[in-house]
Design an enzyme around this catalytic site. Structure first.
Site, PDB file in Angstrom:
ATOM      1  N   HIS A  37       9.907  45.043  65.904  1.00  8.16           N
ATOM      2  CA  HIS A  37       9.615  45.254  65.249  1.00  8.16           C
ATOM      3  C   HIS A  37       9.451  46.777  65.393  1.00  8.16           C
ATOM      4  O   HIS A  37       8.150  47.229  63.938  1.00  8.16           O
ATOM      5  CB  HIS A  37       8.542  44.622  64.931  1.00  8.16           C
ATOM      6  CG  HIS A  37       7.444  44.757  66.456  1.00  8.16           C
ATOM      7  ND1 HIS A  37       7.520  44.603  67.431  1.00  8.16           N
ATOM      8  CD2 HIS A  37       6.442  46.284  66.547  1.00  8.16           C
ATOM      9  CE1 HIS A  37       6.353  45.399  68.463  1.00  8.16           C
ATOM     10  NE2 HIS A  37       5.960  45.762  67.795  1.00  8.16           N
ATOM     11  N   HIS A  57       7.070  51.690  63.104  1.00  9.79           N
ATOM     12  CA  HIS A  57       6.541  49.671  63.073  1.00  9.79           C
ATOM     13  C   HIS A  57       6.806  49.813  61.642  1.00  9.79           C
ATOM     14  O   HIS A  57       6.139  49.927  60.900  1.00  9.79           O
ATOM     15  CB  HIS A  57       4.799  50.175  62.989  1.00  9.79           C
ATOM     16  CG  HIS A  57       4.034  49.166  64.255  1.00  9.79           C
ATOM     17  ND1 HIS A  57       4.259  47.816  63.167  1.00  9.79           N
ATOM     18  CD2 HIS A  57       4.249  49.348  65.473  1.00  9.79           C
ATOM     19  CE1 HIS A  57       3.864  46.887  64.349  1.00  9.79           C
ATOM     20  NE2 HIS A  57       3.429  47.669  65.327  1.00  9.79           N
TER      21      HIS A  57
END
Length: 156
Positions: free
Chosen positions: A59, A74
């Protein structure tokens, strides 16, 4: 002092970091930068800078440039809880990558279906002075941009 151009890792609407609905990012706790609100489709996240892939989680990833500027991408807010679901990595931690190279395929609809915000913060790690980050005009205007478009310049 060096200037590092940081490019958008994904397509979408460029937004100021202050608009990210997570205080860890919006208040600059991990560093300053900008963000992109991606389209609601499966997309590729590309390297916003060239350098060494210092950290790779499904992620999120961090690239360290030759000038020792660490850039964090992110993918979504609170997506660590998904333990990799909705993300496919295409490189390995420690690889040298070039700006624009595909790093992660990001299943935005899967993230949205889980009730999470898919916004993509991009920050210079540990940058404590917001004045060292100059957002591109697209960020200030909330423009829709393509991957690889200028996002901000870091003066470090």
């Amino acid at each position: 002092m060096s200037n590092t151009a940081v490019h958008a890792p994904v397509a979408g609407r460029a937004i100021p970091l202050a608009e990210v609905p997570d205080p860890v990012f919006s208040t600059g706790m991990v560093g300053y930068g900008a963000a992109v609100d991606p389209p609601r489709e499966v997309i590729d996240a590309v390297a916003p800078v060239s350098g060494k892939l210092l950290r790779l989680m499904p992620h999120a990833f961090v690239i360290m440039t030759a000038d020792k500027v660490g850039v964090l991408v992110h993918l979504g807010i609170d997506t660590v809880a998904l333990e990799g679901e909705g993300f496919t990595t295409h490189v390995s931690q420690g690889d040298e990558v070039t700006a624009g190279q595909r790093i992660v395929t990001y299943d935005v609809p899967a993230i949205v279906a889980k009730g999470l915000n898919p916004v993509v913060p991009v920050v210079v790690m540990d940058e404590r002075n917001a004045d060292n980050i100059k957002p591109d005009e697209a960020v200030l205007e909330g423009a829709v941009i393509a991957p690889g478009a200028d996002l901000f310049t870091a003066h470090t």
